[in-house]
Design a protein around this motif. Structure first.
Motif, PDB file in Angstrom:
ATOM      1  N   GLY A 331       0.747  -1.155   0.122  1.00 46.95           N
ATOM      2  CA  GLY A 331       0.128  -0.118  -0.086  1.00 46.95           C
ATOM      3  C   GLY A 331       0.918   1.293  -0.117  1.00 46.95           C
ATOM      4  O   GLY A 331       2.025   1.363   0.333  1.00 46.95           O
ATOM      5  N   ASN A 332       0.260   2.444  -0.307  1.00 48.73           N
ATOM      6  CA  ASN A 332       0.936   3.748  -0.432  1.00 48.73           C
ATOM      7  C   ASN A 332       2.204   3.706  -1.240  1.00 48.73           C
ATOM      8  O   ASN A 332       3.041   4.345  -1.331  1.00 48.73           O
ATOM      9  CB  ASN A 332       1.344   4.130   1.245  1.00 48.73           C
ATOM     10  CG  ASN A 332       0.331   4.360   1.950  1.00 48.73           C
ATOM     11  OD1 ASN A 332      -0.904   4.923   1.564  1.00 48.73           O
ATOM     12  ND2 ASN A 332       0.249   3.860   3.096  1.00 48.73           N
ATOM     13  N   GLY A 333       2.102   2.870  -2.363  1.00 52.16           N
ATOM     14  CA  GLY A 333       3.254   2.566  -3.341  1.00 52.16           C
ATOM     15  C   GLY A 333       4.208   1.809  -3.025  1.00 52.16           C
ATOM     16  O   GLY A 333       5.242   1.770  -3.708  1.00 52.16           O
ATOM     17  N   PHE A 334       4.573   1.201  -1.985  1.00 48.09           N
ATOM     18  CA  PHE A 334       5.640   0.651  -1.526  1.00 48.09           C
ATOM     19  C   PHE A 334       5.156  -0.811  -1.783  1.00 48.09           C
ATOM     20  O   PHE A 334       4.233  -1.521  -1.774  1.00 48.09           O
ATOM     21  CB  PHE A 334       5.789   0.497   0.043  1.00 48.09           C
ATOM     22  CG  PHE A 334       6.265   1.883   0.676  1.00 48.09           C
ATOM     23  CD1 PHE A 334       7.598   1.910   0.531  1.00 48.09           C
ATOM     24  CD2 PHE A 334       5.483   2.753   1.280  1.00 48.09           C
ATOM     25  CE1 PHE A 334       8.232   3.137   1.026  1.00 48.09           C
ATOM     26  CE2 PHE A 334       5.980   4.039   1.710  1.00 48.09           C
ATOM     27  CZ  PHE A 334       7.386   4.167   1.593  1.00 48.09           C
ATOM     28  N   MET A 335       6.116  -1.493  -2.270  1.00 46.24           N
ATOM     29  CA  MET A 335       6.339  -2.889  -2.734  1.00 46.24           C
ATOM     30  C   MET A 335       7.673  -3.442  -2.287  1.00 46.24           C
ATOM     31  O   MET A 335       8.719  -2.950  -2.127  1.00 46.24           O
ATOM     32  CB  MET A 335       6.558  -3.291  -4.050  1.00 46.24           C
ATOM     33  CG  MET A 335       5.132  -2.778  -4.926  1.00 46.24           C
ATOM     34  SD  MET A 335       5.298  -1.901  -6.572  1.00 46.24           S
ATOM     35  CE  MET A 335       6.171  -0.260  -5.982  1.00 46.24           C
ATOM     36  N   SER A 336       7.745  -4.743  -1.976  1.00 47.06           N
ATOM     37  CA  SER A 336       8.958  -5.614  -1.498  1.00 47.06           C
ATOM     38  C   SER A 336       8.964  -6.788  -2.426  1.00 47.06           C
ATOM     39  O   SER A 336       8.102  -7.194  -2.708  1.00 47.06           O
ATOM     40  CB  SER A 336       8.926  -6.050  -0.132  1.00 47.06           C
ATOM     41  OG  SER A 336       7.876  -6.738   0.237  1.00 47.06           O
ATOM     42  N   MET A 337      10.370  -6.808  -2.798  1.00 49.46           N
ATOM     43  CA  MET A 337      10.668  -8.179  -3.718  1.00 49.46           C
ATOM     44  C   MET A 337      11.482  -9.289  -3.140  1.00 49.46           C
ATOM     45  O   MET A 337      12.416  -8.808  -2.290  1.00 49.46           O
ATOM     46  CB  MET A 337      11.219  -7.658  -4.995  1.00 49.46           C
ATOM     47  CG  MET A 337      10.418  -6.687  -5.581  1.00 49.46           C
ATOM     48  SD  MET A 337      11.384  -6.411  -7.356  1.00 49.46           S
ATOM     49  CE  MET A 337      11.230  -7.766  -8.040  1.00 49.46           C
ATOM     50  N   TYR A 338      11.455 -10.502  -3.177  1.00 52.17           N
ATOM     51  CA  TYR A 338      12.114 -11.502  -2.699  1.00 52.17           C
ATOM     52  C   TYR A 338      12.294 -12.426  -3.791  1.00 52.17           C
ATOM     53  O   TYR A 338      11.793 -13.262  -4.366  1.00 52.17           O
ATOM     54  CB  TYR A 338      11.273 -12.158  -1.788  1.00 52.17           C
ATOM     55  CG  TYR A 338      10.724 -11.392  -0.475  1.00 52.17           C
ATOM     56  CD1 TYR A 338      11.270 -10.954   0.545  1.00 52.17           C
ATOM     57  CD2 TYR A 338       9.345 -10.665  -1.010  1.00 52.17           C
ATOM     58  CE1 TYR A 338      10.630 -10.134   1.443  1.00 52.17           C
ATOM     59  CE2 TYR A 338       8.733  -9.736  -0.232  1.00 52.17           C
ATOM     60  CZ  TYR A 338       9.279  -9.606   1.104  1.00 52.17           C
ATOM     61  OH  TYR A 338       8.894  -8.599   1.797  1.00 52.17           O
ATOM     62  N   GLY A 339      13.684 -12.428  -4.256  1.00 50.31           N
ATOM     63  CA  GLY A 339      13.934 -13.202  -5.204  1.00 50.31           C
ATOM     64  C   GLY A 339      15.150 -14.524  -4.955  1.00 50.31           C
ATOM     65  O   GLY A 339      15.489 -14.416  -3.938  1.00 50.31           O
ATOM     66  N   ASN A 340      15.358 -15.512  -5.872  1.00 53.25           N
ATOM     67  CA  ASN A 340      15.948 -16.532  -5.860  1.00 53.25           C
ATOM     68  C   ASN A 340      15.597 -17.193  -4.568  1.00 53.25           C
ATOM     69  O   ASN A 340      16.335 -17.955  -3.731  1.00 53.25           O
ATOM     70  CB  ASN A 340      17.556 -16.042  -5.268  1.00 53.25           C
ATOM     71  CG  ASN A 340      18.360 -17.378  -5.608  1.00 53.25           C
ATOM     72  OD1 ASN A 340      18.205 -18.394  -6.007  1.00 53.25           O
ATOM     73  ND2 ASN A 340      19.208 -17.484  -4.770  1.00 53.25           N
ATOM     74  N   ASN A 341      14.244 -17.584  -4.689  1.00 54.24           N
ATOM     75  CA  ASN A 341      13.680 -18.724  -3.622  1.00 54.24           C
ATOM     76  C   ASN A 341      13.692 -20.014  -4.221  1.00 54.24           C
ATOM     77  O   ASN A 341      13.781 -20.234  -5.502  1.00 54.24           O
ATOM     78  CB  ASN A 341      12.103 -18.304  -3.513  1.00 54.24           C
ATOM     79  CG  ASN A 341      11.897 -17.064  -2.676  1.00 54.24           C
ATOM     80  OD1 ASN A 341      12.235 -17.056  -1.424  1.00 54.24           O
ATOM     81  ND2 ASN A 341      11.697 -15.910  -3.361  1.00 54.24           N
ATOM     82  N   GLU A 342      13.836 -20.938  -3.494  1.00 58.48           N
ATOM     83  CA  GLU A 342      13.583 -22.617  -4.044  1.00 58.48           C
ATOM     84  C   GLU A 342      12.252 -22.784  -4.070  1.00 58.48           C
ATOM     85  O   GLU A 342      12.004 -23.492  -5.135  1.00 58.48           O
ATOM     86  CB  GLU A 342      14.623 -23.542  -3.017  1.00 58.48           C
ATOM     87  CG  GLU A 342      14.492 -24.792  -3.508  1.00 58.48           C
ATOM     88  CD  GLU A 342      15.369 -25.766  -2.734  1.00 58.48           C
ATOM     89  OE1 GLU A 342      16.103 -26.331  -3.498  1.00 58.48           O
ATOM     90  OE2 GLU A 342      15.046 -25.857  -1.471  1.00 58.48           O
ATOM     91  N   THR A 343      11.504 -22.242  -3.330  1.00 61.42           N
ATOM     92  CA  THR A 343      10.000 -22.599  -3.425  1.00 61.42           C
ATOM     93  C   THR A 343       9.158 -21.227  -2.814  1.00 61.42           C
ATOM     94  O   THR A 343       9.814 -20.521  -2.060  1.00 61.42           O
ATOM     95  CB  THR A 343       9.530 -23.913  -2.492  1.00 61.42           C
ATOM     96  OG1 THR A 343       8.242 -24.346  -2.916  1.00 61.42           O
ATOM     97  CG2 THR A 343       9.617 -23.366  -0.894  1.00 61.42           C
ATOM     98  N   LEU A 344       8.070 -21.001  -3.585  1.00 61.66           N
ATOM     99  CA  LEU A 344       7.202 -19.973  -3.127  1.00 61.66           C
ATOM    100  C   LEU A 344       6.197 -20.443  -2.243  1.00 61.66           C
ATOM    101  O   LEU A 344       5.629 -21.423  -2.311  1.00 61.66           O
ATOM    102  CB  LEU A 344       6.806 -19.411  -4.235  1.00 61.66           C
ATOM    103  CG  LEU A 344       7.613 -18.777  -5.202  1.00 61.66           C
ATOM    104  CD1 LEU A 344       6.878 -18.141  -6.292  1.00 61.66           C
ATOM    105  CD2 LEU A 344       8.668 -17.730  -4.506  1.00 61.66           C
TER     106      LEU A 344
END
Length: 391
Positions: A331-344
């Motif tokens: 919300g309020n334009g904020f985003m977080s990214m989480y890369g290189n996961n083995e599983t989601l």
């Protein structure tokens, strides 16, 4: 040679969720509320479908440009599914072991009570024998005083009735104990079967991991020099920029038509991400170093990657150069990214709380590991100044 997933990835946001109003007092209001809920759900479903369509287009574009991408994506998804199956089996094992421990504690307590009942019954039998030292018939045939005979018979009946009740209680306890013993045996068998299933799934996971490593090595081997590698990484970033721009338009339209999601029942809403500057929790544990627009956290393989704040998952898929990626809108334009996961561990549309696991880290390679990035208004921001200081 560095794997492609180290490059920072771009992300997107989504502000669409179903409403959950309190039950209205009148039928008309109730009908209106249901209509609003249905409309909100339809809008959220529409956004999901648009995101899925855009993701499919991005995948097809990447596959047409690079035939190896299709194989990498498929294998990453197979590894993810296998790793998730192992994780779920581990959870089942832990629950079965907990249940077995509870049954064993129950058995120990019942055995203790049973010993007390047996002791009390022994005392009662001794008291009965001492009181009468013979049968009621002997009392009646003797030349004892009639009052004493009456009292003795009353005591005798009392002790006999008490003895019968204690015997009944003892038999009931023995029956319950046998039920617990049977439950323990059944739970032990289930536990052994789950252990065998876990071993099989772990073997499948290792095979998938080995196959994945071969595919990654083959994809890396095609680059003849560092220049070709940088060009490919640049192309990945450009593709991501184009995809995010399309997704952002979908998200902006959804944000105008849908209200923010309410906190799950019983869970108070956490502080807005914008208020957490300098106090943002780390998404994973391990050595940290800056990379591009984000940070690399060299987390152990299989360790949990956690959401840094409450939000809704807006992307969960494979991205060339970023591995299995999950993106959360706060919300309020904020985003977080989480890369290189083995599983989601979540899919598009899921609401996650701060500290909730969203994925598990893939095996680190050298100084590479789980990738994290923050964005506001679609633009990368330096996450290093947002994290809480490590002690």
């Amino acid at each position: 040679m560095r794997p492609n997933f180290r490059r920072p990835a771009l992300c997107l946001a989504l502000a669409a969720a179903s409403l959950a109003p309190n039950p209205p007092a009148h039928a008309a209001q109730d009908g209106k509320a249901r209509a609003e809920q249905d409309e909100a759900r339809q809008k959220l479903q529409g956004v999901r479908q648009q995101i899925e369509a855009l993701t499919k287009d991005q995948r097809e574009t990447a596959n047409s440009r690079d035939s190896a991408n299709a194989g990498l994506a498929k294998k990453a998804e197979e590894v993810s599914a296998a790793a998730r199956a192992v994780r779920e089996t581990d959870g089942e094992l832990a629950q079965r072991q907990h249940d077995l421990d509870q049954l064993n504690q129950q058995r120990a307590a019942m055995q203790g009570d049973l010993g007390k009942h047996k002791g009390a019954l022994d005392d009662l039998l001794r008291a009965t024998y001492t009181l009468g030292r013979g049968s009621d018939l002997q009392l009646l045939l003797g030349d004892e005083d009639i009052d004493r005979i009456s009292r003795a018979l009353a005591y005798s009946r009392y002790f006999q009735e008490n003895r019968v009740e204690r015997i009944k209680g003892l038999l009931a306890d023995l029956s319950r104990l046998q039920d617990v013993e049977n439950a323990i045996t059944a739970e032990q068998q289930k536990l052994e079967a789950t252990k065998a299933e876990r071993q099989k799934r772990a073997g499948d996971l290792e095979k998938q991991r080995t196959d994945q490593q071969k595919l990654v090595a083959e994809a890396d081997a095609k680059y003849k020099d560092q220049g070709q590698r940088m060009a490919a990484l640049k192309q990945n970033e450009q593709d991501m920029n184009a995809l995010v721009a399309k997704l952002q338009r979908v998200i902006d339209e959804a944000a105008k038509a849908a209200e923010p999601a309410p906190a799950p029942k019983g869970a108070p809403a956490g502080p807005a991400l914008g208020n957490l500057r300098g106090n943002l929790p780390w998404p994973a544990n391990g050595p940290v170093h800056a990379y591009g627009n984000g940070v690399i956290i060299v987390a152990p393989r299989g360790s949990e990657v956690k959401a840094v704040a409450r939000g809704r998952v807006v992307f969960a898929n494979f991205l060339r150069g970023y591995g299995m990626m999950i993106i959360v809108n706060h919300g309020n334009g904020f985003m977080s990214m989480y890369g290189n996961n083995e599983t989601l561990l979540h899919g598009v549309g899921d609401m996650v709380e701060a500290g909730e696991a969203v994925g598990t880290a893939a095996a680190p390679a050298g100084d590479n590991g789980a990738y994290f990035e923050l964005r506001q208004g679609g633009k990368p921001i330096d996450a290093r100044g947002w994290f809480a200081k490590k002690h």
